[in-house]
Design a protein around this motif. Structure first.
Motif, PDB file in Angstrom:
ATOM      1  N   SER A  24      40.938  39.930  45.735  1.00 18.04           N
ATOM      2  CA  SER A  24      41.584  38.858  44.962  1.00 18.04           C
ATOM      3  C   SER A  24      42.019  39.362  43.592  1.00 18.04           C
ATOM      4  N   THR A  25      41.183  40.183  42.973  1.00 20.80           N
ATOM      5  CA  THR A  25      41.522  40.724  41.655  1.00 20.80           C
ATOM      6  C   THR A  25      42.767  41.603  41.767  1.00 20.80           C
ATOM      7  N   LYS A  73      37.674  49.629  41.942  1.00 23.42           N
ATOM      8  CA  LYS A  73      36.445  49.853  41.164  1.00 23.42           C
ATOM      9  C   LYS A  73      36.228  51.344  40.950  1.00 23.42           C
ATOM     10  N   GLU A 113      45.803  37.815  51.706  1.00 20.40           N
ATOM     11  CA  GLU A 113      44.478  38.384  51.444  1.00 20.40           C
ATOM     12  C   GLU A 113      43.505  37.924  52.511  1.00 20.40           C
ATOM     13  N   VAL A 161      41.581  50.231  39.096  1.00 20.71           N
ATOM     14  CA  VAL A 161      40.582  49.351  38.467  1.00 20.71           C
ATOM     15  C   VAL A 161      41.314  48.021  38.319  1.00 20.71           C
ATOM     16  N   ALA A 162      41.224  47.224  39.367  1.00 22.42           N
ATOM     17  CA  ALA A 162      42.047  46.008  39.438  1.00 22.42           C
ATOM     18  C   ALA A 162      41.770  45.078  38.273  1.00 22.42           C
ATOM     19  N   SER A 163      40.503  45.032  37.858  1.00 21.76           N
ATOM     20  CA  SER A 163      40.119  44.110  36.779  1.00 21.76           C
ATOM     21  C   SER A 163      40.778  44.486  35.453  1.00 21.76           C
ATOM     22  N   GLY A 194      37.272  43.496  45.715  1.00 22.28           N
ATOM     23  CA  GLY A 194      38.230  43.270  44.635  1.00 22.28           C
ATOM     24  C   GLY A 194      39.608  42.889  45.155  1.00 22.28           C
ATOM     25  N   ASP A 236      37.779  32.617  44.481  1.00 26.61           N
ATOM     26  CA  ASP A 236      39.199  32.965  44.476  1.00 26.61           C
ATOM     27  C   ASP A 236      39.968  32.056  43.538  1.00 26.61           C
ATOM     28  N   LEU A 241      39.676  39.008  54.661  1.00 21.77           N
ATOM     29  CA  LEU A 241      38.496  39.843  54.787  1.00 21.77           C
ATOM     30  C   LEU A 241      38.705  40.819  55.947  1.00 21.77           C
ATOM     31  N   GLY A 269      34.018  41.353  48.551  1.00 19.92           N
ATOM     32  CA  GLY A 269      33.742  41.757  47.175  1.00 19.92           C
ATOM     33  C   GLY A 269      34.388  43.045  46.722  1.00 19.92           C
TER      34      GLY A 269
HETATM   35  N1  LIG Z   1      34.011  47.239  37.845  1.00 19.32           N
HETATM   36  C1  LIG Z   1      35.002  46.655  38.484  1.00 19.32           C
HETATM   37  N2  LIG Z   1      34.853  45.404  38.956  1.00 19.32           N
HETATM   38  C2  LIG Z   1      35.884  44.840  39.625  1.00 19.32           C
HETATM   39  C3  LIG Z   1      37.097  45.519  39.838  1.00 19.32           C
HETATM   40  N3  LIG Z   1      37.912  44.725  40.534  1.00 19.32           N
HETATM   41  C4  LIG Z   1      37.241  43.576  40.766  1.00 19.32           C
HETATM   42  N4  LIG Z   1      36.022  43.636  40.214  1.00 19.32           N
HETATM   43  C5  LIG Z   1      34.973  42.602  40.265  1.00 19.32           C
HETATM   44  O1  LIG Z   1      34.441  42.561  41.570  1.00 19.32           O
HETATM   45  C6  LIG Z   1      34.077  41.230  41.938  1.00 19.32           C
HETATM   46  C7  LIG Z   1      34.713  40.836  43.241  1.00 19.32           C
HETATM   47  O2  LIG Z   1      36.109  40.761  43.069  1.00 19.32           O
HETATM   48  P1  LIG Z   1      37.049  39.905  44.024  1.00 19.32           P
HETATM   49  O3  LIG Z   1      38.440  40.147  43.587  1.00 19.32           O
HETATM   50  O4  LIG Z   1      36.601  38.507  44.108  1.00 19.32           O
HETATM   51  O5  LIG Z   1      36.763  40.597  45.408  1.00 19.32           O
HETATM   52  P2  LIG Z   1      37.255  40.093  46.832  1.00 19.32           P
HETATM   53  O6  LIG Z   1      37.381  41.316  47.660  1.00 19.32           O
HETATM   54  O7  LIG Z   1      38.446  39.229  46.710  1.00 19.32           O
HETATM   55  O8  LIG Z   1      36.010  39.235  47.292  1.00 19.32           O
HETATM   56  P3  LIG Z   1      35.946  38.225  48.564  1.00 19.32           P
HETATM   57  O9  LIG Z   1      37.273  37.551  48.696  1.00 19.32           O
HETATM   58  O10 LIG Z   1      34.837  37.285  48.221  1.00 19.32           O
HETATM   59  O11 LIG Z   1      35.614  39.104  49.732  1.00 19.32           O
HETATM   60  C8  LIG Z   1      34.493  40.359  40.770  1.00 19.32           C
HETATM   61  O12 LIG Z   1      33.392  40.126  39.956  1.00 19.32           O
HETATM   62  C9  LIG Z   1      35.511  41.203  40.047  1.00 19.32           C
HETATM   63  O13 LIG Z   1      35.615  40.913  38.694  1.00 19.32           O
HETATM   64  C10 LIG Z   1      37.236  46.860  39.316  1.00 19.32           C
HETATM   65  O14 LIG Z   1      38.241  47.535  39.482  1.00 19.32           O
HETATM   66  N5  LIG Z   1      36.143  47.363  38.656  1.00 19.32           N
END
Ligand SMILES: Nc1nc2c(ncn2[C@@H]2O[C@H](COP(=O)(O)OP(=O)(O)OP(=O)(O)O)[C@@H](O)[C@H]2O)c(=O)[nH]1
Ligand SMILES: [Mg+2]
Length: 333
Positions: free
Chosen positions: A64-65, A197, A149, A242-244, A62, A100, A151, A60
């Motif tokens: 994947s983002t 994040k 990518e 802030v990847a999102s 981020g 993903d 874990l 979680g």
């Molecule tokens: N606030 C915030 N949320 C983010 C950011 N980047 C990603 N997220 C949110 O964090 C959550 C997890 O993001 P993922 O990209 O799925 O994380 P991951 O590390 O790939 O997760 P897994 O593959 O399940 O381990 C999602 O709801 C994203 O939208 C960020 O920079 N800021």
């Protein structure tokens, strides 16, 4: 289940950049279909152009983002991107895989992007090996960047991360205290850190924490001797993102480029890749032995299995019998 295919024909189509052929090729590797090693061998000479980037970190964070945002950055530079997302979830939930897919969904229709999820349950000869070979195939198919990518939990996943040229560790302010990451072995594999994040509180504190941990590490590390002018010690950059919102992604990408240049200038890239080839040979040997063991077990006679002997005696008999040359039959496969 064994599937037969024409390795030469498929290799040509993969080298020609056909996504469908690439997808088939990766499945053949995962399933160890007859001829999969011939396919890999055919394409071996074509791999080596892509830069491999490992993105790892806690669940979680981020990853994947960030992968998606980095991919968009590369697409803007007209680079083709292959993504291998390793699915750590159990066969019963498939949760992360679905997540993903949704997050990367919009990328999957881009012509310059190829996304593949590798399920741990899907590969007989080991997840790490199949994942590296999927990356090889993407490389041979002409993808300029291959992002892995995984874990950052468990040895198999870390093995995958470090098989890249450059490994980025993604942490987040709240859960991601640096000490946790250190315990998980993430500090050892990192070439760069990303604090994702960073729109949330605590990013600066985490950055300081990582910097302190790394400076202690650096203090104990001997700088490599010699060096033809290039900076021998890599100072590990820490990028807040802030990847999102794609914030900080350009800076992250610039650090990735810098690291690749540093690897090249210091001769480390060549050394790493040479070591990676040897490991590939080792993996192939192990996989072959594993395949033999499966065959020996399958062909074991009921008398041997039901003999009442100890498990070790049974294993020894099966093994020794398999090594006895049989007249009239060809050994090996
Ligand atoms: N606030 C915030 N949320 C983010 C950011 N980047 C990603 N997220 C949110 O964090 C959550 C997890 O993001 P993922 O990209 O799925 O994380 P991951 O590390 O790939 O997760 P897994 O593959 O399940 O381990 C999602 O709801 C994203 O939208 C960020 O920079 N800021
Ligand atoms: Mg993910």
């Amino acid at each position: 289940m064994r599937v037969t295919f024409d390795p030469g024909g498929l290799a040509d189509r993969i080298a020609g950049g056909e996504p469908l052929a690439l997808a088939r090729g990766i499945s053949h590797v995962e399933n160890e279909s007859d001829g999969f090693e011939a396919l890999l061998e055919r394409l071996d000479g074509r791999a080596g152009r892509a830069r491999r980037i490992g993105i790892t970190g806690p669940p979680g964070a981020g990853k994947s983002t960030l992968t998606a945002a980095l991919t968009r950055h590369y697409l803007d530079q007209s680079l083709k991107v292959g993504i291998v997302a390793v699915d750590p979830t159990s066969p019963f939930t498939g949760g992360a895989l679905l997540g993903d897919r949704i997050r990367m969904g919009e990328l999957s229709t881009e012509p310059g992007v190829f996304i593949r999820s590798m399920a741990s349950r899907g590969s007989l000869g080991g997840l790490a090996t199949a994942t590296r070979e999927a990356a090889d195939l993407m490389d041979a198919a002409g993808y300029d960047r291959v992002i892995l990518e995984t874990l950052g939990v468990g040895q198999a996943e870390l093995d995958i991360a470090v098989s890249a040229d450059t490994t980025a560790v993604v942490l987040v302010p709240e859960s991601g205290d640096g000490v946790q990451a250190m315990k998980a072995g993430l500090m050892e594999v990192a070439d760069l850190f990303v604090i994702n994040k960073s729109d949330r509180p605590g990013a600066d504190r985490l950055e300081k924490e990582i910097a302190i941990i790394m400076s202690i590490r650096f203090a104990n590390r001997e700088p490599a001797g010699g060096g033809g002018g290039a900076e021998e010690v890599w100072r590990m950059p820490i990028t807040q993102t802030v990847a999102s919102e794609s914030r900080g992604v350009d800076e992250f990408a610039a650090h990735l480029d810098r690291h690749f240049d540093w690897l090249t200038a210091t001769g480390r890239l060549e050394a790493r890749r040479r070591a990676a080839r040897l490991r590939r040979a080792h993996d192939a040997l192990v996989r072959r032995c594993h395949r033999d063991a499966r065959r020996i077990w399958r062909d074991a006679s009921p008398e041997t299995l039901d003999s009442g002997a100890s498990p070790y005696a049974i294993a020894r008999r099966l093994y020794e019998a398999s090594r006895r040359p049989r007249t009239g039959t060809l050994r090996g496969t």
